[in-house]
Design a protein around this motif. Structure first.
Motif, PDB file in Angstrom:
ATOM      1  N   CYS A   1     -15.821 -26.023 -14.855  1.00 33.29           N
ATOM      2  CA  CYS A   1     -14.490 -26.626 -14.698  1.00 33.29           C
ATOM      3  C   CYS A   1     -13.529 -25.680 -13.994  1.00 33.29           C
ATOM      4  O   CYS A   1     -12.789 -26.084 -13.080  1.00 33.29           O
ATOM      5  N   TYR A   2     -13.531 -24.416 -14.383  1.00 28.41           N
ATOM      6  CA  TYR A   2     -12.614 -23.463 -13.761  1.00 28.41           C
ATOM      7  C   TYR A   2     -12.942 -23.240 -12.289  1.00 28.41           C
ATOM      8  O   TYR A   2     -12.039 -23.010 -11.465  1.00 28.41           O
TER       9      TYR A   2
ATOM     10  N   GLU B   1       1.791 -30.403 -23.819  1.00 30.89           N
ATOM     11  CA  GLU B   1       1.828 -31.716 -24.472  1.00 30.89           C
ATOM     12  C   GLU B   1       2.615 -32.758 -23.671  1.00 30.89           C
ATOM     13  O   GLU B   1       2.106 -33.863 -23.438  1.00 30.89           O
ATOM     14  N   PRO B   2       3.852 -32.470 -23.208  1.00 30.63           N
ATOM     15  CA  PRO B   2       4.561 -33.486 -22.411  1.00 30.63           C
ATOM     16  C   PRO B   2       3.861 -33.797 -21.086  1.00 30.63           C
ATOM     17  O   PRO B   2       3.958 -34.917 -20.570  1.00 30.63           O
ATOM     18  N   LEU B   3       3.155 -32.806 -20.535  1.00 32.94           N
ATOM     19  CA  LEU B   3       2.428 -33.049 -19.282  1.00 32.94           C
ATOM     20  C   LEU B   3       1.270 -34.021 -19.517  1.00 32.94           C
ATOM     21  O   LEU B   3       1.024 -34.919 -18.693  1.00 32.94           O
ATOM     22  N   LEU B   4       0.551 -33.849 -20.624  1.00 37.61           N
ATOM     23  CA  LEU B   4      -0.553 -34.759 -20.945  1.00 37.61           C
ATOM     24  C   LEU B   4      -0.045 -36.174 -21.166  1.00 37.61           C
ATOM     25  O   LEU B   4      -0.676 -37.151 -20.728  1.00 37.61           O
ATOM     26  N   ARG B   5       1.096 -36.285 -21.828  1.00 35.53           N
ATOM     27  CA  ARG B   5       1.665 -37.615 -22.068  1.00 35.53           C
ATOM     28  C   ARG B   5       2.128 -38.244 -20.762  1.00 35.53           C
ATOM     29  O   ARG B   5       1.991 -39.452 -20.561  1.00 35.53           O
ATOM     30  N   GLN B   6       2.677 -37.441 -19.866  1.00 33.65           N
ATOM     31  CA  GLN B   6       3.108 -37.960 -18.566  1.00 33.65           C
ATOM     32  C   GLN B   6       1.925 -38.500 -17.770  1.00 33.65           C
ATOM     33  O   GLN B   6       2.022 -39.525 -17.081  1.00 33.65           O
ATOM     34  N   LEU B   7       0.789 -37.798 -17.866  1.00 31.71           N
ATOM     35  CA  LEU B   7      -0.427 -38.240 -17.170  1.00 31.71           C
ATOM     36  C   LEU B   7      -1.184 -39.310 -17.948  1.00 31.71           C
ATOM     37  O   LEU B   7      -2.154 -39.877 -17.448  1.00 31.71           O
ATOM     38  N   HIS B   8      -0.739 -39.565 -19.169  1.00 32.87           N
ATOM     39  CA  HIS B   8      -1.389 -40.514 -20.064  1.00 32.87           C
ATOM     40  C   HIS B   8      -2.817 -40.074 -20.379  1.00 32.87           C
ATOM     41  O   HIS B   8      -3.742 -40.882 -20.438  1.00 32.87           O
ATOM     42  N   TRP B   9      -2.980 -38.759 -20.612  1.00 33.72           N
ATOM     43  CA  TRP B   9      -4.273 -38.187 -20.972  1.00 33.72           C
ATOM     44  C   TRP B   9      -4.287 -37.907 -22.472  1.00 33.72           C
ATOM     45  O   TRP B   9      -3.393 -37.232 -22.991  1.00 33.72           O
TER      46      TRP B   9
ATOM     47  N   LEU C   1     -13.958 -34.435 -10.867  1.00 36.44           N
ATOM     48  CA  LEU C   1     -14.601 -33.129 -10.868  1.00 36.44           C
ATOM     49  C   LEU C   1     -14.471 -32.363 -12.176  1.00 36.44           C
ATOM     50  O   LEU C   1     -15.344 -31.561 -12.505  1.00 36.44           O
ATOM     51  N   ILE C   2     -13.397 -32.609 -12.920  1.00 35.43           N
ATOM     52  CA  ILE C   2     -13.172 -31.794 -14.113  1.00 35.43           C
ATOM     53  C   ILE C   2     -13.196 -32.620 -15.392  1.00 35.43           C
ATOM     54  O   ILE C   2     -13.974 -32.336 -16.308  1.00 35.43           O
ATOM     55  N   SER C   3     -12.364 -33.666 -15.478  1.00 36.10           N
ATOM     56  CA  SER C   3     -12.309 -34.460 -16.709  1.00 36.10           C
ATOM     57  C   SER C   3     -13.654 -35.080 -17.049  1.00 36.10           C
ATOM     58  O   SER C   3     -14.010 -35.207 -18.223  1.00 36.10           O
ATOM     59  N   SER C   4     -14.420 -35.466 -16.031  1.00 31.34           N
ATOM     60  CA  SER C   4     -15.735 -36.053 -16.275  1.00 31.34           C
ATOM     61  C   SER C   4     -16.652 -35.060 -16.975  1.00 31.34           C
ATOM     62  O   SER C   4     -17.495 -35.445 -17.795  1.00 31.34           O
ATOM     63  N   ARG C   5     -16.489 -33.768 -16.667  1.00 34.91           N
ATOM     64  CA  ARG C   5     -17.291 -32.738 -17.340  1.00 34.91           C
ATOM     65  C   ARG C   5     -16.826 -32.534 -18.777  1.00 34.91           C
ATOM     66  O   ARG C   5     -17.638 -32.287 -19.668  1.00 34.91           O
ATOM     67  N   LEU C   6     -15.523 -32.629 -19.013  1.00 33.16           N
ATOM     68  CA  LEU C   6     -15.009 -32.510 -20.369  1.00 33.16           C
ATOM     69  C   LEU C   6     -15.455 -33.682 -21.235  1.00 33.16           C
ATOM     70  O   LEU C   6     -15.666 -33.530 -22.442  1.00 33.16           O
ATOM     71  N   ASP C   7     -15.606 -34.848 -20.621  1.00 35.81           N
ATOM     72  CA  ASP C   7     -15.924 -36.063 -21.374  1.00 35.81           C
ATOM     73  C   ASP C   7     -17.419 -36.303 -21.533  1.00 35.81           C
ATOM     74  O   ASP C   7     -17.824 -37.144 -22.339  1.00 35.81           O
ATOM     75  N   TYR C   8     -18.258 -35.599 -20.763  1.00 31.29           N
ATOM     76  CA  TYR C   8     -19.692 -35.883 -20.821  1.00 31.29           C
ATOM     77  C   TYR C   8     -20.248 -35.579 -22.214  1.00 31.29           C
ATOM     78  O   TYR C   8     -20.163 -34.447 -22.706  1.00 31.29           O
ATOM     79  N   ALA C   9     -20.796 -36.601 -22.856  1.00 34.36           N
ATOM     80  CA  ALA C   9     -21.428 -36.474 -24.174  1.00 34.36           C
ATOM     81  C   ALA C   9     -20.514 -35.777 -25.178  1.00 34.36           C
ATOM     82  O   ALA C   9     -20.979 -35.074 -26.076  1.00 34.36           O
ATOM     83  N   ASN C  10     -19.179 -35.985 -25.040  1.00 32.70           N
ATOM     84  CA  ASN C  10     -18.251 -35.253 -25.912  1.00 32.70           C
ATOM     85  C   ASN C  10     -18.252 -35.758 -27.347  1.00 32.70           C
ATOM     86  O   ASN C  10     -17.769 -35.067 -28.246  1.00 32.70           O
ATOM     87  N   SER C  11     -18.823 -36.940 -27.603  1.00 35.08           N
ATOM     88  CA  SER C  11     -18.848 -37.448 -28.986  1.00 35.08           C
ATOM     89  C   SER C  11     -19.678 -36.559 -29.905  1.00 35.08           C
ATOM     90  O   SER C  11     -19.440 -36.518 -31.111  1.00 35.08           O
TER      91      SER C  11
ATOM     92  N   ASN D   1      -5.335 -28.502 -20.457  1.00 34.63           N
ATOM     93  CA  ASN D   1      -3.928 -28.120 -20.271  1.00 34.63           C
ATOM     94  C   ASN D   1      -3.707 -27.522 -18.884  1.00 34.63           C
ATOM     95  O   ASN D   1      -2.727 -27.863 -18.194  1.00 34.63           O
ATOM     96  N   SER D   2      -4.605 -26.641 -18.477  1.00 31.13           N
ATOM     97  CA  SER D   2      -4.489 -26.026 -17.145  1.00 31.13           C
ATOM     98  C   SER D   2      -4.629 -27.071 -16.048  1.00 31.13           C
ATOM     99  O   SER D   2      -3.928 -27.014 -15.030  1.00 31.13           O
ATOM    100  N   LEU D   3      -5.515 -28.015 -16.259  1.00 28.64           N
ATOM    101  CA  LEU D   3      -5.716 -29.069 -15.263  1.00 28.64           C
ATOM    102  C   LEU D   3      -4.458 -29.923 -15.120  1.00 28.64           C
ATOM    103  O   LEU D   3      -4.075 -30.288 -13.997  1.00 28.64           O
ATOM    104  N   ALA D   4      -3.809 -30.238 -16.239  1.00 23.82           N
ATOM    105  CA  ALA D   4      -2.571 -31.033 -16.184  1.00 23.82           C
ATOM    106  C   ALA D   4      -1.494 -30.286 -15.408  1.00 23.82           C
ATOM    107  O   ALA D   4      -0.736 -30.896 -14.624  1.00 23.82           O
ATOM    108  N   ARG D   5      -1.396 -28.983 -15.597  1.00 23.78           N
ATOM    109  CA  ARG D   5      -0.393 -28.205 -14.868  1.00 23.78           C
ATOM    110  C   ARG D   5      -0.679 -28.198 -13.373  1.00 23.78           C
ATOM    111  O   ARG D   5       0.245 -28.239 -12.550  1.00 23.78           O
ATOM    112  N   ILE D   6      -1.977 -28.154 -13.004  1.00 27.17           N
ATOM    113  CA  ILE D   6      -2.329 -28.186 -11.578  1.00 27.17           C
ATOM    114  C   ILE D   6      -1.979 -29.538 -10.969  1.00 27.17           C
ATOM    115  O   ILE D   6      -1.375 -29.614  -9.887  1.00 27.17           O
TER     116      ILE D   6
END
Length: 553
Positions: free
Chosen positions: A375-376, A445-453, A401-411, A429-434
């Protein structure tokens, strides 16, 4: 040469003790229903825009003039199905060698996977036949219920949930799990056509023109390799199914389906995802030698079956691991290896299973470290070009490229140590800032809510709840649906119509991570109106809103 030697082993006396394969007893599939232009029109609309060198008609033209071509292709398909004949001109494949893993030696030809590029109309015929064949195959009790590849509502994630449920449940019964991941050499390429056709007829009840069509599809296929301006000569394929075809994956899973019946009498459990096969058994210190012998005996039987069916087990690339709590694993420290088809396979500290790295105590720390590194790497590249992108494009790239890796088999990460989840949260968090071009010290936290993540912990619970909803509403995958049940009180209570799931008691935190234990906990915490959603889309919308308003602790 190796293929022919393996097939000849079927005549040796050492293989005669294998149990007979199950016989089909239900309705037969003898004829194939005619094709309508509407069916073909939908398939044409869904075609990707790319064309193969083998296409007589460009894909763009097929899609633009779909009303005309849907009539012609429907007539061709119906005639092909009625006569039990696959068009000979569609039996040629252009092979593209694709490296199996990026870190493999490109000069070693065995490190390449032969992907078949086929004519688009050929693929449409296969899709039409598949839609008629697959329901019959999947309805058969002889099809391996623990085969998770190429099936609706089945995935690598559901396969992992099923396997790990066994591990956690065994731990709750004070046992560890010894798991062996088997590797097959060129599995799709060594399928014996005679054996496959016999299995289709005797085990799955395919006969008449339906069987004739599959026979015609398999036999006398040719292929050639093209690299740049150079092409090889055409070679007739004597075995195997084309990798990259539509029917090939289903035919392969049919071919290896008897494994489930074979191992049902051996005392070991199994799960498959295409040619990835896992055998595992619960093992305790008091019966360790007996349990180990049981698993090795099952491996011997499976190895014999592979030889009889012209499949080559590769012990050198097979892995084994002991999974459980640290205390239970320490009590089994005398087990250091396992015998796989006459080869000694040492137990590993970690094992890669369906894209997830499992460590012995299932902390997933090494898996998350690998995800973080990947991811980095992509986030660094995204940061360099962010000023050139609009917000929507940046968000799309971030998801791809990034969120899909965070979500893969995350359950499967539910119940993991906090430091593991926190590491993934820092990535998000770093991805939201980018994406929002915010200061590196900005509160996330407010950045994630703004992106609806949803935050990572909520995404894990969201995924597990979604899989639970599908299992309850479709009874698929059955191996997960069978682990959860609605609560049925012995007398009428106000909670009787709340659609709660029956909770499974666990004596350890490790055991509570099993699907049969964690799914009811997550499900019962969701409001009734969301749990009662009529569609999966409505369920997802309601659940995402709920987790935004009431984040899980």
């Amino acid at each position: 040469m190796r293929h022919s030697i393996l097939c000849k082993l079927s005549g040796t006396s050492s293989h005669q003790s294998l149990p007979a394969e199950p016989i089909h007893t239900g309705p037969l599939l003898e004829t194939i229903l005619p094709v309508t232009p509407g069916e073909v029109s939908k398939l044409l609309a869904s075609l990707p825009s790319k064309s193969s060198n083998l296409d007589y008609i460009p894909t763009s033209l097929l899609k633009t003039c779909h009303l005309v071509f849907s009539e012609l292709i429907a007539k061709l398909a119906t005639l092909s199905f009625q006569q039990g004949c696959f068009p000979h001109s569609f039996k040629t494949a252009l092979i593209t060698p694709v490296i199996k893993k990026p870190n493999l030696d490109p000069s070693n030809l065995s490190n390449y996977r032969p992907i078949s590029n086929l004519n688009n109309i050929s693929k449409i015929l296969e899709k039409l036949f598949l839609s008629r064949l697959q329901p019959h195959i999947l309805a058969s009790p002889n099809f391996n219920p623990c085969q998770s590849a190429y099936r609706r509502n089945h995935s690598t994630e559901t396969a992992l949930l099923c396997t790990l449920d066994h591990v956690y449940h065994s731990a709750n019964n004070h046992k560890s799990t010894l798991l062996v991941s088997l590797d097959l050499s060129a599995a799709f390429d060594t399928i014996d056509h005679r054996i496959l056709l016999n299995r289709l007829e005797s085990t799955f009840g395919i006969s008449g023109t339906a069987l004739q069509w599959i026979t015609s599809y398999l036999l006398n296929r040719s292929q050639y390799v093209k690299l740049g301006d150079s092409s090889s000569g055409r070679k007739v394929s004597q075995s195997g199914v084309p990798q990259g075809s539509v029917l090939g994956p289903l035919l392969f899973t049919i071919y290896v389906s008897p494994i489930a019946s074979l191992l049902s009498h051996q005392g070991a459990d199994q799960h498959q995802y295409a040619d990835d096969t896992q055998l595992f058994i619960a093992i305790s210190p008091s019966s360790a030698s007996v349990d180990l012998q049981t698993l090795e005996s099952a491996l011997d039987v499976l190895s014999q079956w592979f030889s009889l069916n012209c499949l080559a087990l590769n012990p050198d690339k097979s892995d084994a691991i002991l999974l459980g709590t640290r205390q239970r694993n320490d009590s089994l420290s005398n087990i250091s290896h396992i015998n796989v088809a006459g080869s000694i396979v040492p137990l590993s500290e970690t094992i890669k299973l369906l894209g997830v790295t499992l460590d012995k105590t299932l902390t997933f720390h090494k898996h998350v470290n690998q995800v973080s590194q990947s991811c980095y790497y992509h986030m660094k590249a995204l940061r360099h070009i962010r000023h050139c992108l609009d917000d929507q494009t940046a968000s799309l790239i971030a998801h791809a490229l990034i969120s899909s890796r965070l979500d893969y088999a995350n359950s499967i990460l539910l119940g993991s140590p906090d430091y593991v989840i926190n590491k993934l949260q820092r990535i998000q968090n770093s991805l939201a800032r980018i994406v929002l071009q915010s200061d590196c010290q900005a509160h996330a936290e407010p950045l994630l809510r703004q992106l609806h993540w949803l935050p990572v912990q909520s995404r894990i619970r969201f995924k597990l709840a979604t899989i639970t909803y599908k299992a309850l509403s479709t009874n698929s995958p059955q191996y997960l649906a069978s682990l959860i049940h609605y609560h049925q009180p012995v007398r009428s209570l106000r909670s009787s119509d709340q659609h709660y799931l029956l909770s499974t008691k666990c004596t350890t935190n490790f055991g509570s991570r099993s699907f049969r234990s964690s799914a009811p906990v997550i499900w019962n915490s969701i409001p009734l109106d969301i749990r009662s959603s009529q569609t999966i889309d409505a369920f997802k919308r309601g659940l995402k809103t709920h987790y935004f308003c009431f984040p899980p602790a």
